[in-house]
Write a protein that holds these residues in place. Structure first.
Motif, PDB file in Angstrom:
ATOM      1  N   VAL A 112       0.841  -1.205   0.000  1.00 37.13           N
ATOM      2  CA  VAL A 112       0.000   0.000   0.000  1.00 37.13           C
ATOM      3  C   VAL A 112       0.874   1.252   0.000  1.00 37.13           C
ATOM      4  CG1 VAL A 112      -1.687   1.340   1.331  1.00 37.13           C
ATOM      5  CG2 VAL A 112      -1.933  -1.147   1.139  1.00 37.13           C
ATOM      6  N   LEU A 113       1.945   1.242   0.769  1.00 39.80           N
ATOM      7  CA  LEU A 113       2.861   2.381   0.815  1.00 39.80           C
ATOM      8  C   LEU A 113       3.481   2.635  -0.551  1.00 39.80           C
ATOM      9  CD1 LEU A 113       4.151   4.462   2.751  1.00 39.80           C
ATOM     10  CD2 LEU A 113       5.988   2.800   3.158  1.00 39.80           C
ATOM     11  N   MET A 114       3.886   1.570  -1.224  1.00 41.09           N
ATOM     12  CA  MET A 114       4.449   1.699  -2.560  1.00 41.09           C
ATOM     13  C   MET A 114       3.435   2.303  -3.528  1.00 41.09           C
ATOM     14  SD  MET A 114       4.330   0.003  -5.760  1.00 41.09           S
ATOM     15  CE  MET A 114       3.947  -1.716  -5.457  1.00 41.09           C
ATOM     16  N   LEU A 115       2.182   1.820  -3.457  1.00 38.41           N
ATOM     17  CA  LEU A 115       1.133   2.352  -4.328  1.00 38.41           C
ATOM     18  C   LEU A 115       0.879   3.829  -4.050  1.00 38.41           C
ATOM     19  CD1 LEU A 115      -1.534  -0.534  -4.336  1.00 38.41           C
ATOM     20  CD2 LEU A 115       0.135   0.031  -6.114  1.00 38.41           C
ATOM     21  N   SER A 116       0.942   4.221  -2.777  1.00 39.77           N
ATOM     22  CA  SER A 116       0.688   5.629  -2.437  1.00 39.77           C
ATOM     23  C   SER A 116       1.751   6.540  -3.030  1.00 39.77           C
ATOM     24  CB  SER A 116       0.624   5.805  -0.914  1.00 39.77           C
ATOM     25  OG  SER A 116       1.899   5.675  -0.313  1.00 39.77           O
ATOM     26  N   TYR A 117       2.986   6.094  -3.072  1.00 41.06           N
ATOM     27  CA  TYR A 117       4.053   6.899  -3.681  1.00 41.06           C
ATOM     28  C   TYR A 117       3.893   6.960  -5.195  1.00 41.06           C
ATOM     29  CZ  TYR A 117       6.859   7.720   0.480  1.00 41.06           C
ATOM     30  OH  TYR A 117       7.307   8.169   1.699  1.00 41.06           O
ATOM     31  N   LYS A 118       3.380   5.893  -5.795  1.00 39.08           N
ATOM     32  CA  LYS A 118       3.237   5.853  -7.250  1.00 39.08           C
ATOM     33  C   LYS A 118       2.036   6.630  -7.760  1.00 39.08           C
ATOM     34  CE  LYS A 118       5.614   1.841  -9.132  1.00 39.08           C
ATOM     35  NZ  LYS A 118       5.451   0.675 -10.025  1.00 39.08           N
ATOM     36  N   PHE A 119       0.910   6.523  -7.044  1.00 36.01           N
ATOM     37  CA  PHE A 119      -0.348   7.036  -7.594  1.00 36.01           C
ATOM     38  C   PHE A 119      -0.924   8.243  -6.867  1.00 36.01           C
ATOM     39  CE2 PHE A 119      -0.190   2.492  -8.798  1.00 36.01           C
ATOM     40  CZ  PHE A 119      -0.187   2.652 -10.185  1.00 36.01           C
ATOM     41  N   ILE A 120      -0.527   8.483  -5.611  1.00 32.78           N
ATOM     42  CA  ILE A 120      -0.977   9.692  -4.912  1.00 32.78           C
ATOM     43  C   ILE A 120       0.237  10.332  -4.214  1.00 32.78           C
ATOM     44  CG2 ILE A 120      -3.442   9.292  -4.573  1.00 32.78           C
ATOM     45  CD1 ILE A 120      -2.839   7.860  -1.974  1.00 32.78           C
ATOM     46  N   PRO A 121       1.161  10.847  -5.025  1.00 36.00           N
ATOM     47  CA  PRO A 121       2.457  11.272  -4.482  1.00 36.00           C
ATOM     48  C   PRO A 121       2.424  12.486  -3.561  1.00 36.00           C
ATOM     49  CG  PRO A 121       2.257  11.871  -6.797  1.00 36.00           C
ATOM     50  CD  PRO A 121       1.077  11.016  -6.480  1.00 36.00           C
ATOM     51  N   SER A 122       1.360  13.320  -3.604  1.00 35.91           N
ATOM     52  CA  SER A 122       1.367  14.512  -2.760  1.00 35.91           C
ATOM     53  C   SER A 122      -0.055  14.855  -2.315  1.00 35.91           C
ATOM     54  CB  SER A 122       1.977  15.703  -3.519  1.00 35.91           C
ATOM     55  OG  SER A 122       1.203  16.014  -4.667  1.00 35.91           O
ATOM     56  N   GLY A 123      -0.137  15.704  -1.291  1.00 39.43           N
ATOM     57  CA  GLY A 123      -1.430  16.151  -0.787  1.00 39.43           C
ATOM     58  C   GLY A 123      -1.794  15.509   0.541  1.00 39.43           C
ATOM     59  N   ALA A 124      -2.906  15.938   1.115  1.00 35.57           N
ATOM     60  CA  ALA A 124      -3.332  15.473   2.429  1.00 35.57           C
ATOM     61  C   ALA A 124      -3.668  13.989   2.431  1.00 35.57           C
ATOM     62  CB  ALA A 124      -4.541  16.287   2.895  1.00 35.57           C
ATOM     63  N   VAL A 125      -4.349  13.533   1.369  1.00 29.76           N
ATOM     64  CA  VAL A 125      -4.701  12.107   1.294  1.00 29.76           C
ATOM     65  C   VAL A 125      -3.442  11.263   1.221  1.00 29.76           C
ATOM     66  CG1 VAL A 125      -5.832  10.332  -0.084  1.00 29.76           C
ATOM     67  CG2 VAL A 125      -6.948  12.547   0.245  1.00 29.76           C
ATOM     68  N   ALA A 126      -2.496  11.701   0.393  1.00 27.09           N
ATOM     69  CA  ALA A 126      -1.241  10.963   0.256  1.00 27.09           C
ATOM     70  C   ALA A 126      -0.517  10.870   1.592  1.00 27.09           C
ATOM     71  CB  ALA A 126      -0.348  11.639  -0.780  1.00 27.09           C
ATOM     72  N   ASN A 127      -0.452  11.976   2.304  1.00 25.80           N
ATOM     73  CA  ASN A 127       0.228  11.985   3.607  1.00 25.80           C
ATOM     74  C   ASN A 127      -0.453  11.050   4.593  1.00 25.80           C
ATOM     75  OD1 ASN A 127       2.083  13.852   2.670  1.00 25.80           O
ATOM     76  ND2 ASN A 127       0.947  15.613   3.452  1.00 25.80           N
ATOM     77  N   ALA A 128      -1.791  11.045   4.570  1.00 28.38           N
ATOM     78  CA  ALA A 128      -2.537  10.182   5.489  1.00 28.38           C
ATOM     79  C   ALA A 128      -2.291   8.708   5.176  1.00 28.38           C
ATOM     80  CB  ALA A 128      -4.023  10.502   5.413  1.00 28.38           C
ATOM     81  N   VAL A 129      -2.358   8.360   3.895  1.00 30.65           N
ATOM     82  CA  VAL A 129      -2.156   6.966   3.497  1.00 30.65           C
ATOM     83  C   VAL A 129      -0.731   6.526   3.812  1.00 30.65           C
ATOM     84  CG1 VAL A 129      -2.071   5.365   1.545  1.00 30.65           C
ATOM     85  CG2 VAL A 129      -3.931   7.032   1.710  1.00 30.65           C
ATOM     86  N   LYS A 130       0.242   7.398   3.540  1.00 34.98           N
ATOM     87  CA  LYS A 130       1.640   7.054   3.814  1.00 34.98           C
ATOM     88  C   LYS A 130       1.881   6.873   5.301  1.00 34.98           C
ATOM     89  CE  LYS A 130       3.280   9.376  -0.334  1.00 34.98           C
ATOM     90  NZ  LYS A 130       3.844  10.629  -0.902  1.00 34.98           N
TER      91      LYS A 130
END
Length: 214
Positions: A112-130
């Motif tokens: 999931v962490l890898m996917l978050s860097y690939k597909f939602i690299p920035s923003g509040a949602v990205a930070n939350a998922v990471k």
């Protein structure tokens, strides 16, 4: 992120790490002939069935925020070894199921962490998922490594009991009455962290390398 938001994000992976760990014990026990956990509704991902308010929620959250190291526990799944065909060996398999479930969850959260860097690299949602994924990775690796310590009543101690010759296993089981106190002492003094963190970091490094994460 403020601290309350961090706690809310951390709760889900922490609770599921501990919950599925216990459910895995019950599931393997059931497959080996003991239906006790199933009959009590403990082979479930429903955390309400497994949660100990102090051990499952408060202690892990406070520790990971304050020290970066987490330790927690759920209500133990009851196992009746008399129902196993090979009680000593089968109990070792039941014990191994918990840490193995944490390893599988650590792999999942790394993915999931890898996917978050690939597909939602920035923003509040990205930070939350990471952040949530990072907590999921670390809490599961820590639970796996801690529980594999060859000390009773930890899973590692149960595994050791299962592989020792019977007469030595009987002697080893006597150490259980002191085991948890020793774990707590090692934890409070910081010795446990010094012993385990190199192993935790090694597992994390290899998982991150497997998924191309720095």
């Amino acid at each position: 992120m403020d601290e309350v938001y961090k706690i809310l994000l951390a709760l889900f992976p922490i609770i599921m790490a501990i919950t599925l760990h216990e459910a895995a014990h019950g599931w393997v026990a059931f497959k080996l002939g003991d239906s006790t956990a199933r009959d009590l509704g403990r082979i479930t991902a429903n955390p309400i069935k497994h949660i100990d308010p102090i051990g499952t929620v408060l202690i892990p959250v406070v520790m990971i925020l304050v020290t970066g190291f987490a330790f927690g526990y759920a209500k133990p799944v009851p196992v009746d070894v008399r129902k196993f065909e090979h009680p000593q060996k089968d109990m070792a398999l039941v014990a191994l199921a918990g840490p193995l479930s944490n390893f599988i969850m650590a792999v999942f959260w790394t993915f999931v962490l890898m996917l978050s860097y690939k597909f939602i690299p920035s923003g509040a949602v990205a930070n939350a998922v990471k952040y949530m994924s990072g907590i999921g990775v670390i809490i599961n690796i820590i639970l796996m490594v801690v529980n594999l310590l060859p000390m009773l009543p930890l899973d590692g101690g149960r595994i050791v009991t299962g592989v020792l010759p019977f007469k030595w296993a009987v002697i080893f089981v006597r150490s259980e009455r002191y085991g948890m106190w020793l774990v707590i002492l090692l934890l409070v003094t910081g010795i446990l962290g010094k012993i385990l963190m190199p192993m935790v970091e090694m597992v994390q490094k290899n998982l991150f390398g497997l998924f191309g994460l720095g």
